[in-house]
Design a protein around this motif. Structure first.
Motif, short mmCIF file in Angstrom:
data_model
loop_
_atom_site.label_atom_id
_atom_site.label_comp_id
_atom_site.label_asym_id
_atom_site.label_seq_id
_atom_site.Cartn_x
_atom_site.Cartn_y
_atom_site.Cartn_z
N LEU A 238 3.85 1.47 5.21
CA LEU A 238 3.70 2.88 4.86
C LEU A 238 2.94 3.06 3.55
O LEU A 238 2.14 3.98 3.40
CB LEU A 238 5.07 3.55 4.76
CG LEU A 238 5.72 4.00 6.07
CD1 LEU A 238 7.03 4.71 5.78
CD2 LEU A 238 4.80 4.89 6.88
N SER A 239 3.21 2.18 2.60
CA SER A 239 2.52 2.28 1.30
C SER A 239 1.01 2.07 1.46
O SER A 239 0.23 2.59 0.65
CB SER A 239 3.09 1.24 0.32
OG SER A 239 2.99 -0.07 0.85
N GLU A 240 0.60 1.34 2.49
CA GLU A 240 -0.82 1.14 2.76
C GLU A 240 -1.39 2.28 3.61
O GLU A 240 -2.59 2.55 3.56
CB GLU A 240 -1.02 -0.19 3.50
CG GLU A 240 -0.61 -1.41 2.70
CD GLU A 240 -0.57 -2.68 3.53
OE1 GLU A 240 -0.91 -3.75 2.99
OE2 GLU A 240 -0.21 -2.61 4.73
N THR A 241 -0.53 2.94 4.36
CA THR A 241 -0.96 4.03 5.22
C THR A 241 -1.20 5.32 4.44
O THR A 241 -2.09 6.10 4.77
CB THR A 241 0.09 4.28 6.33
OG1 THR A 241 0.31 3.07 7.05
CG2 THR A 241 -0.37 5.36 7.29
N LEU A 242 -0.42 5.55 3.40
CA LEU A 242 -0.52 6.80 2.64
C LEU A 242 -1.93 7.07 2.09
O LEU A 242 -2.43 8.20 2.19
CB LEU A 242 0.51 6.83 1.51
CG LEU A 242 1.97 6.97 1.96
CD1 LEU A 242 2.90 6.84 0.76
CD2 LEU A 242 2.20 8.30 2.66
N PRO A 243 -2.64 6.06 1.52
CA PRO A 243 -4.01 6.33 1.05
C PRO A 243 -4.96 6.69 2.20
O PRO A 243 -5.92 7.44 2.00
CB PRO A 243 -4.42 5.01 0.39
CG PRO A 243 -3.14 4.34 0.04
CD PRO A 243 -2.18 4.71 1.11
N VAL A 244 -4.70 6.15 3.40
CA VAL A 244 -5.51 6.51 4.57
C VAL A 244 -5.29 7.98 4.89
O VAL A 244 -6.24 8.74 5.12
CB VAL A 244 -5.16 5.63 5.78
CG1 VAL A 244 -5.98 6.05 7.00
CG2 VAL A 244 -5.39 4.17 5.48
#
Length: 320
Positions: A236-242
């Protein structure tokens, strides 16, 4: 001053909904607070940049009743753990006697909590608002905001070759239950309408559940494959910037509808089988109901009656 807040609901969406109320406590006392919450809330990932949170303490309780904090032994474990922090105040966002007693045995002097034994038919948002209004005399709007690091957002632009002239669209195609998951054919019809008029890039957000993966595969096997990027392997922490790089999100009532709205992205929420509140509490949310329905709740069972033309119409209204 050390302040503990307790948000013990299980979901990511629950964590997002309670975020402004937890932050309000921190702002009231001008100090970051400690947060006791379950691992399944993913608070450690979605709140890692939040300066109002001092530390996240994991509440280890599960459906099998064998977590470190389950049962009488678990309560004693939690008492011992919390006592070591020497908290001055605690804000308990539930009506459970269990947490009240744990706070007392942990020697926390000032205990603030919802009225005991009032869980039945408790409104998830107004209960929190009334709690803080009556105890701290502060009014809190239901408008959660999750911060995303600008550097991480720019790295995503490069990684996925995100162009300014494209319509970047998050499609939240998953969901925690089968009645929430809109059929892939409906998403595909919207994608067809959208691609006929705009240069689109679709980011597909879903979990690892077998049925969710079937929906993902159906879309990736379509003619839109080259326009799609699947996000299911990301944290999720990697998805948020997307998500932050998207112009708009179109999501089932799922964790991604809550996250995208909190990141500040206009979010069309496809409401099939849960109370309308969960797709309308944020000013960034724009719910769509099944054809023929004036509202939705549990057992509406409307996933097959979501109209892709209505999705596209609302999409155009928002982006234009």
């Amino acid at each position: 001053m050390k302040i503990l807040t307790i948000q013990n609901r299980i979901g990511i969406g629950d964590m997002v909904i309670f975020l402004p109320f937890i932050e309000a406590v921190a702002k009231k006392f001008s100090t970051p607070v400690y947060l006791l919450t379950k691992e399944s809330s993913k608070a450690s990932q979605i709140l890692k940049s939040n300066k109002n949170i001092k530390e996240i303490i994991i509440l280890d309780r599960n459906n099998n009743k064998n977590g470190y904090h389950d049962g009488l032994t678990g309560s004693l474990n939690l008492i011992k753990q919390l006592k070591a922090y020497n908290f001055d105040k605690i804000f308990i966002f539930n009506s459970s006697l269990r947490y009240n007693l744990i706070a007392r045995f942990a020697l926390i002097k000032s205990i603030y909590q919802y009225p005991l034994f009032r869980k039945k038919n408790q409104h998830i948002i107004s209960a929190a608002q009334n709690f803080l209004q009556s105890n701290l005399e502060i009014k809190v709007d239901s408008n959660p905001k999750i911060l995303v690091d600008d550097k991480e957002s720019k790295l995503v632009q490069s990684k996925y070759n995100i162009l300014n002239n494209q319509k970047k669209i998050l499609l939240g195609i998953g969901g925690s239950g089968p009645t929430k998951r809109i059929p892939p054919e409906i998403f595909l019809k919207f994608m067809d309408e959208c691609s006929n008029k705009y240069d689109c890039k679709f980011f597909l957000a879903t979990g690892k559940n077998e049925e969710e993966q079937k929906i993902l595969k159906k879309i990736l096997d379509s003619k839109f494959k080259t326009q799609c990027i699947a996000l299911d392997e990301l944290k999720l922490s990697e998805t948020l910037p997307v998500i932050k790089n998207c112009n708009i999100a179109i999501c089932n009532d799922s964790s991604f509808s809550h996250l995208s709205a909190a990141v500040g992205i206009p979010t069309i929420v496809l409401m099939a089988d849960t109370p309308l509140l969960y797709g309308s509490y944020s000013p960034q949310m724009h719910p769509i109901l099944p054809d023929g329905e004036k509202t939705v709740t549990h057992d509406t069972l409307g996933k097959d009656k979501i109209n892709p033309k209505k999705i596209f119409e609302k999409f155009q209204n928002i982006i234009n």
